[in-house]
Design an enzyme around this catalytic site. Structure first.
Site, short mmCIF file in Angstrom:
data_model
loop_
_atom_site.label_atom_id
_atom_site.label_comp_id
_atom_site.label_asym_id
_atom_site.label_seq_id
_atom_site.Cartn_x
_atom_site.Cartn_y
_atom_site.Cartn_z
N HIS A 42 -7.11 3.05 3.62
CA HIS A 42 -6.83 3.76 4.87
C HIS A 42 -8.13 3.99 5.67
CE1 HIS A 42 -2.91 4.81 3.12
NE2 HIS A 42 -2.55 5.32 4.27
N CYS B 279 -4.35 -1.33 -2.09
CA CYS B 279 -4.47 0.11 -2.28
C CYS B 279 -5.34 0.34 -3.51
CB CYS B 279 -3.07 0.68 -2.50
SG CYS B 279 -3.02 2.44 -2.90
N CYS C 192 -10.94 3.46 -0.13
CA CYS C 192 -9.50 3.66 0.12
C CYS C 192 -9.19 2.80 1.33
CB CYS C 192 -9.22 5.13 0.40
SG CYS C 192 -7.56 5.43 1.06
N GLU D 250 -2.09 8.51 8.34
CA GLU D 250 -0.64 8.23 8.32
C GLU D 250 0.04 8.75 9.58
OE1 GLU D 250 1.74 6.77 5.94
OE2 GLU D 250 -0.10 5.73 5.45
N ASP E 93 0.87 -1.19 0.00
CA ASP E 93 0.00 0.00 0.00
C ASP E 93 0.90 1.24 0.00
OD1 ASP E 93 -2.44 1.59 0.29
OD2 ASP E 93 -1.78 1.97 2.34
N SER E 94 0.32 2.38 -0.32
CA SER E 94 1.08 3.63 -0.28
C SER E 94 1.52 3.98 1.14
CB SER E 94 0.20 4.77 -0.81
OG SER E 94 -0.90 4.95 0.06
#
Ligand code: DGL
Length: 260
Positions: free
Chosen positions: A189, A75, A187, A155, A12-13
């Site tokens: 996240h 992602c 997403c 994040e 994932d990013s």
């Protein structure tokens, strides 16, 4: 090493894909996992498609060097930018699993009101999502809702409290009056802010994410390629991150062990 005992590579990013890894561990507890988060280059959702493609291919190279037997692009943004090219290059040798917004279950709820898809600007702009949305256009009123800035909070480990609440309130407020049928978290996240989103929605709206569906798809693919682990004992998880500092690794494990 025996092919079936090699780890599954997750990418994932940043820390978002851990929401998918969590579900994979439930479905496939005997597998080993190697997770790579590219937090140094996050967010991806506001970058160009070409940039995300290059970053994704670099991350996949890393996972392959780490002996991954299967790839999970955990992602939505990287999936929309790179999954076709990745499959072209790798799927003769190994499963390549992506994730996309779970629109189908949201439509099948058949609730009155709009279906809101929260995702990064890139996911919502790409052809993959627009084709998906086209399939359901006559069955539901679907509203894409880009959420720039939300990944950045997650994040930093900010997943609840005033700041997240204010962000989400502002996003969903305009839709409250006409009614929300369901919210799709497009997403990886976002499942980490699901609790705060439920508070904002007063627990009245179903919130859907595609992580369990992706984990089940991973299992199907491992069976199809005949590389599922046959070990008796539980597998191990190794997390690495391009930021390479303790904070991000600690946050990753905290999110992995978070009780919903
Ligand atoms: N977790 C990612 C997704 O599923 C993207 C976040 C980002 O913008 O980097 O889309």
């Amino acid at each position: 090493m025996n092919l079936e005992n090699r780890p599954i590579g997750f990418f994932d990013s940043g820390v978002g894909g851990i929401s998918v890894l969590k579900e994979a561990i439930k479905v496939l507890p005997r597998e080993d996992y190697i997770y790579f988060g590219d937090s140094k280059n996050a967010p991806y959702g506001t970058r160009s498609v070409e940039e995300v493609k290059t970053l994704t291919f670099n991350a996949v190279d890393y996972l392959i060097k780490k002996n991954a037997k299967a790839l999970v692009i955990a992602c939505n943004t990287a999936t929309s930018a790179a999954i076709t090219d990745l499959r072209e290059k790798y799927s003769d040798h190994m499963p390549v699993i992506g994730i996309e917004p779970a629109l189908k279950p949201a439509v099948e709820y058949n609730r009155r009101g709009k279906i809101i898809i929260m995702a990064t600007p890139m996911t919502l702009a790409e052809a993959k999502f627009n084709n998906l949305m086209e399939n359901y256009r006559d069955r539901a009123e679907i509203t894409p809702l880009p959420c720039p800035g939300l990944v950045e909070l997650i994040e930093e480990g900010i997943i609840e409290g005033e700041e997240v609440n204010r962000y989400l309130q502002k996003k969903v407020e305009p839709f409250k009056e006409t009614g929300i049928a369901a919210i799709v978290l497009g997403c990886t996240h976002y499942p980490f802010i699901k609790k705060e989103l439920s508070i904002v929605l007063e627990n009245k709206v179903p919130i859907i994410d595609g992580s369990m569906g992706t984990a089940k798809q991973l299992k199907r693919q491992l069976l199809e390629y005949n590389i599922i682990s046959k070990r008796e004992e539980a597998g191990k998880v190794e997390i690495s991150n391009s930021l390479n500092n303790n904070e991000i690794i600690n946050l990753s494990y905290r999110l992995l062990n978070l009780n919903e």
